[in-house]
Design a protein around this motif. Sequence first.
Motif, PDB file in Angstrom:
ATOM      1  N   HIS A   1     -35.336 -56.902 -35.814  1.00 15.86           N
ATOM      2  CA  HIS A   1     -35.571 -58.243 -35.309  1.00 15.86           C
ATOM      3  C   HIS A   1     -34.338 -58.666 -34.517  1.00 15.86           C
ATOM      4  CE1 HIS A   1     -37.880 -61.982 -35.518  1.00 15.86           C
ATOM      5  NE2 HIS A   1     -36.711 -62.599 -35.515  1.00 15.86           N
TER       6      HIS A   1
ATOM      7  N   GLU B   1     -32.783 -61.943 -32.114  1.00  7.07           N
ATOM      8  CA  GLU B   1     -32.888 -63.256 -31.461  1.00  7.07           C
ATOM      9  C   GLU B   1     -31.621 -63.526 -30.673  1.00  7.07           C
ATOM     10  OE1 GLU B   1     -35.104 -65.322 -35.274  1.00  7.07           O
ATOM     11  OE2 GLU B   1     -33.173 -66.079 -34.588  1.00  7.07           O
TER      12      GLU B   1
ATOM     13  N   GLU C   1     -39.417 -58.401 -32.244  1.00 12.03           N
ATOM     14  CA  GLU C   1     -39.964 -58.937 -33.475  1.00 12.03           C
ATOM     15  C   GLU C   1     -40.535 -57.815 -34.342  1.00 12.03           C
ATOM     16  OE1 GLU C   1     -42.625 -62.271 -32.911  1.00 12.03           O
ATOM     17  OE2 GLU C   1     -43.375 -61.943 -34.939  1.00 12.03           O
ATOM     18  N   ASP C   2     -39.929 -57.616 -35.469  1.00 17.40           N
ATOM     19  CA  ASP C   2     -40.418 -56.684 -36.481  1.00 17.40           C
ATOM     20  C   ASP C   2     -40.870 -55.339 -35.902  1.00 17.40           C
ATOM     21  OD1 ASP C   2     -40.830 -56.036 -39.109  1.00 17.40           O
ATOM     22  OD2 ASP C   2     -42.965 -56.572 -39.031  1.00 17.40           O
TER      23      ASP C   2
ATOM     24  N   ASN D   1     -37.954 -52.631 -39.402  1.00  8.19           N
ATOM     25  CA  ASN D   1     -38.018 -54.106 -39.394  1.00  8.19           C
ATOM     26  C   ASN D   1     -37.009 -54.735 -38.437  1.00  8.19           C
ATOM     27  OD1 ASN D   1     -39.846 -53.801 -41.572  1.00  8.19           O
ATOM     28  ND2 ASN D   1     -38.081 -53.718 -42.980  1.00  8.19           N
TER      29      ASN D   1
ATOM     30  N   GLY E   1     -42.505 -61.341 -26.318  1.00  5.32           N
ATOM     31  CA  GLY E   1     -42.129 -61.688 -27.682  1.00  5.32           C
ATOM     32  C   GLY E   1     -41.565 -60.494 -28.428  1.00  5.32           C
TER      33      GLY E   1
ATOM     34  N   ARG F   1     -42.948 -57.506 -29.336  1.00  2.00           N
ATOM     35  CA  ARG F   1     -43.750 -56.797 -30.342  1.00  2.00           C
ATOM     36  C   ARG F   1     -44.173 -55.435 -29.805  1.00  2.00           C
ATOM     37  NH1 ARG F   1     -45.925 -61.422 -29.903  1.00  2.00           N
ATOM     38  NH2 ARG F   1     -47.773 -60.517 -28.915  1.00  2.00           N
TER      39      ARG F   1
ATOM     40  N   VAL G   1     -36.753 -65.041 -28.979  1.00  2.00           N
ATOM     41  CA  VAL G   1     -36.992 -63.850 -29.794  1.00  2.00           C
ATOM     42  C   VAL G   1     -37.178 -62.681 -28.841  1.00  2.00           C
ATOM     43  CG1 VAL G   1     -38.508 -62.741 -31.465  1.00  2.00           C
ATOM     44  CG2 VAL G   1     -38.044 -65.196 -31.634  1.00  2.00           C
TER      45      VAL G   1
END
Lengths: 315, 246
Positions: free
Chosen positions: B10, B12, B24-25, B8, B205, B207, B21
């Motif tokens: 994350h 920023e 992300e995850d 998880n 982003g 991902r 960001v």
Amino acid sequence: MTVTETRPGTAGSQPAPNPGQRLFAIPTKIAKSPLSARVLFPIVLFAVWELSLIAVEEIWPFAVDVLPTPSEVGGFMWDEFITDTLARKNLYETFFISLRRLLSGFAIAMVLGTALGLAMGLSRATNAFCHDWTMAILAMPALAWALFNSIIFGFDDRGPILTVILAGIPFVIVNVREGVRNTPRELFDMARSFQVPQSKVIRHVLVPSLMPFMFAAARYCFSIGWKGLVIAEVFGGQDGAGWTIKFWYDAHRAHGVVGYAAFFVIFAILFERLVFEPISRRAFRWRPQLQTEVVEEAFGEHHEHYGEEETARHG
Amino acid sequence: MAEIRIKNLHKEFGVGDDKVVALEDVNLDISGHSFVSIVGPSGCGKSTLLNILTGIETPTNGTVEITSDGHVAAPGYVFQAARLLPWRTVTDNLLFVQEDRSEGTKERCQRYLEMVQLGDKGDKFPGELSGGMQQRVGIARAFSIEPDVLFMDEPFSHLDAITARALRRELHHMWDETKKMVVFVTHDVGEAVELSNRILVFAKGGRLEDDIQIDLPFPRDPADDEVAVAKAHVLRKFEELDLLAS
Ligand SMILES: Nc1ncnc2c1ncn2[C@@H]1O[C@H](COP(=O)(O)OP(=O)(O)O)[C@@H](O)[C@H]1O
Ligand SMILES: [Mg+2]
């Protein structure tokens, strides 16, 4: 019509010079060389000096008694050199006294300025608090410091030394602060990723990265401090280089004033050449010299055709 | 055997209107003798991920764990620019990241310098070397600590094509020999396909969009049919994810 431009000095692209050009090649080369230009400077200086004295004599004959000739100044400087002087202290004693004051002030300015510069570079609040003061000190002419200090301290060492400190310290502060702001972040990150201990990082990354700034600070502090010191000694000294030039001025010896001014210049140049330049050469050995040839070496064997990778780039 | 576990994750940067960001995850496991490439457009968080894994940045949320046989693994990092200390010689740059300066350590550093063909450049300052040679010093430095995991952030992108190609081979060779894990960031799909047995595709982003296994034998020749097919496959993924435009 075609226009071909050839840049001077690009070998191979220039047409062969015709015989007429070749004849002038050597004199032209001498005339264009920086060395001969440098040698020419004192010759021109002395010529202009002598000629303007002759010209002034034509217009106003009495002035010649006041205006010094090159030979008078040279003779004066020689007498000083062999310590044959009318002044209370000879050339070497005088400069030793001034040098002692200069170095004391310089050392204090470097230590205090470095501490303040570090604090201002690291903390925004400290910077905000000190910034205007630094600028004010920077804007103040050394003459003003010299006068204040002679009023406060009278005729002892403290006035001139404080003047050196005040004249030099803003340059130290500003340079050290810039150094701190320009520390190489990417090198600190590198060290962290390799888990290099903090003390080693300070010694091998932080300190060397500050060195160029410290060095600039030292040079400024020294030369500005020197000028401040001379002024301070004129007003608040009983000896020293500044006091002595004033002595010749009061004695109406124009050649003494000019000769002593020349000693100031020689002193500053000697210090630059004998102290700063050698230290700088040693400390910045790592800086790539312009002459150093950087060669891209072939790595391993690479006979195959290449091109695939280039076409597949993204981002 | 080294192991990376990301849960998880994350990340920023900035606050308020400036908030970016970067990751992300992200959930990811890498283990064993893998050569993993991370590809994606610029700004998709590749460098940030490596910086977090090497302890330069800290995650906003989530956890990362790098272990080797149960203890905390030592990472080696090759940066996009060499990041050498300009005021230290090549040898001293390698010694800077070592735990000691014993004879054994010095010999090891010299051995890795020789491996990148710079055995005779130890006394030079980085400024006296070409960009390609500096980058090789950076590679030797990362290898010289004999890390459990080697992280590389677009290590060849500033080099000319010929030097890059030679270094890619050398890298593959070293990976093969030392059985270390390599995590390799690139934006060059051809490079990724040539070197890795696993390709992670990141999108804007931050991902993680795709996880592609490539089971072709090494060494891989870009001109080879199967390699070309694999590359086309990854590029198609890029198209599907609409990454090519960026
Ligand atoms: N130190 C930082 N401060 C603020 N923003 C950052 C910082 N580092 C990276 N970013 C931002 O995070 C995003 C991801 O950056 P990065 O990881 O460098 O991307 P990549 O390596 O894939 O090109 C970008 O939008 C970048 O601007
Ligand atoms: Mg990047």
